[in-house]
Design a protein around this motif. Sequence first.
Motif, mmCIF file in Angstrom:
data_model
loop_
_atom_site.group_PDB
_atom_site.id
_atom_site.type_symbol
_atom_site.label_atom_id
_atom_site.label_comp_id
_atom_site.label_asym_id
_atom_site.label_seq_id
_atom_site.Cartn_x
_atom_site.Cartn_y
_atom_site.Cartn_z
ATOM 1 N N MET A 75 0.821 -1.213 0.000
ATOM 2 C CA MET A 75 0.000 0.000 0.000
ATOM 3 C C MET A 75 0.853 1.260 0.000
ATOM 4 S SD MET A 75 -3.023 -0.723 2.712
ATOM 5 C CE MET A 75 -3.817 -2.296 2.789
ATOM 6 N N PHE A 76 1.869 1.276 0.855
ATOM 7 C CA PHE A 76 2.649 2.502 1.032
ATOM 8 C C PHE A 76 3.752 2.683 -0.006
ATOM 9 C CE2 PHE A 76 1.076 1.838 5.476
ATOM 10 C CZ PHE A 76 0.220 2.926 5.475
ATOM 11 N N LEU A 77 4.361 1.585 -0.460
ATOM 12 C CA LEU A 77 5.477 1.706 -1.398
ATOM 13 C C LEU A 77 5.066 1.559 -2.863
ATOM 14 C CD1 LEU A 77 8.241 -0.384 0.432
ATOM 15 C CD2 LEU A 77 7.905 2.094 0.459
ATOM 16 N N TYR A 78 4.017 0.780 -3.110
ATOM 17 C CA TYR A 78 3.682 0.453 -4.491
ATOM 18 C C TYR A 78 2.283 0.896 -4.910
ATOM 19 C CZ TYR A 78 7.877 -2.283 -3.894
ATOM 20 O OH TYR A 78 9.169 -2.668 -3.619
ATOM 21 N N GLY A 79 1.645 1.704 -4.083
ATOM 22 C CA GLY A 79 0.356 2.276 -4.453
ATOM 23 C C GLY A 79 -0.782 1.279 -4.583
ATOM 24 N N GLU A 80 -0.719 0.169 -3.863
ATOM 25 C CA GLU A 80 -1.817 -0.793 -3.891
ATOM 26 C C GLU A 80 -3.030 -0.197 -3.182
ATOM 27 O OE1 GLU A 80 -0.335 -4.502 -2.359
ATOM 28 O OE2 GLU A 80 1.100 -4.704 -3.995
ATOM 29 N N PRO A 81 -4.232 -0.699 -3.484
ATOM 30 C CA PRO A 81 -5.459 -0.115 -2.906
ATOM 31 C C PRO A 81 -5.442 -0.066 -1.383
ATOM 32 C CG PRO A 81 -5.999 -1.768 -4.556
ATOM 33 C CD PRO A 81 -4.516 -1.833 -4.350
ATOM 34 N N LYS A 82 -6.032 1.019 -0.840
ATOM 35 C CA LYS A 82 -6.107 1.209 0.617
ATOM 36 C C LYS A 82 -7.561 1.255 1.072
ATOM 37 C CE LYS A 82 -1.892 3.925 0.736
ATOM 38 N NZ LYS A 82 -1.527 5.013 -0.137
ATOM 39 N N GLU A 83 -8.398 0.456 0.484
ATOM 40 C CA GLU A 83 -9.810 0.515 0.846
ATOM 41 C C GLU A 83 -10.054 -0.071 2.248
ATOM 42 O OE1 GLU A 83 -12.367 -2.425 -1.303
ATOM 43 O OE2 GLU A 83 -10.622 -2.466 -2.627
#
Length: 104
Positions: A75-83
């Motif tokens: 989530m924080f390094l690779y922009g994966e979803p944060k839903e």
Amino acid sequence: MTWLALIMAGICEVFGVILIKRVTTHKDLKSILMLIISFGLSFTLLSIAMRTIPMGTAYAIWTGIGTVGAALMGMFLYGEPKEWRRILFIGMILCSAIGLKLLS
């Protein structure tokens, strides 16, 4: 001391997963060696922890740290979803690991 080894094993596991991602983009010797060292250290520390911590508990906490850590780093390094649902289930894994520690 064995709980510290288990926590460090989980952290090395997270670092190893991050390095897997790096190796997919940078196929250089340094990245591959860091990957091997990270997972080797993770397994070594896990085996040290399993000397006194029950196998099922140690493995569950080790994989829990790896799962939560890898998901958060994604989530924080690779922009994966944060839903919110994803964060909820990550929190449930974390609570389960804490529960196992309290029972051991």
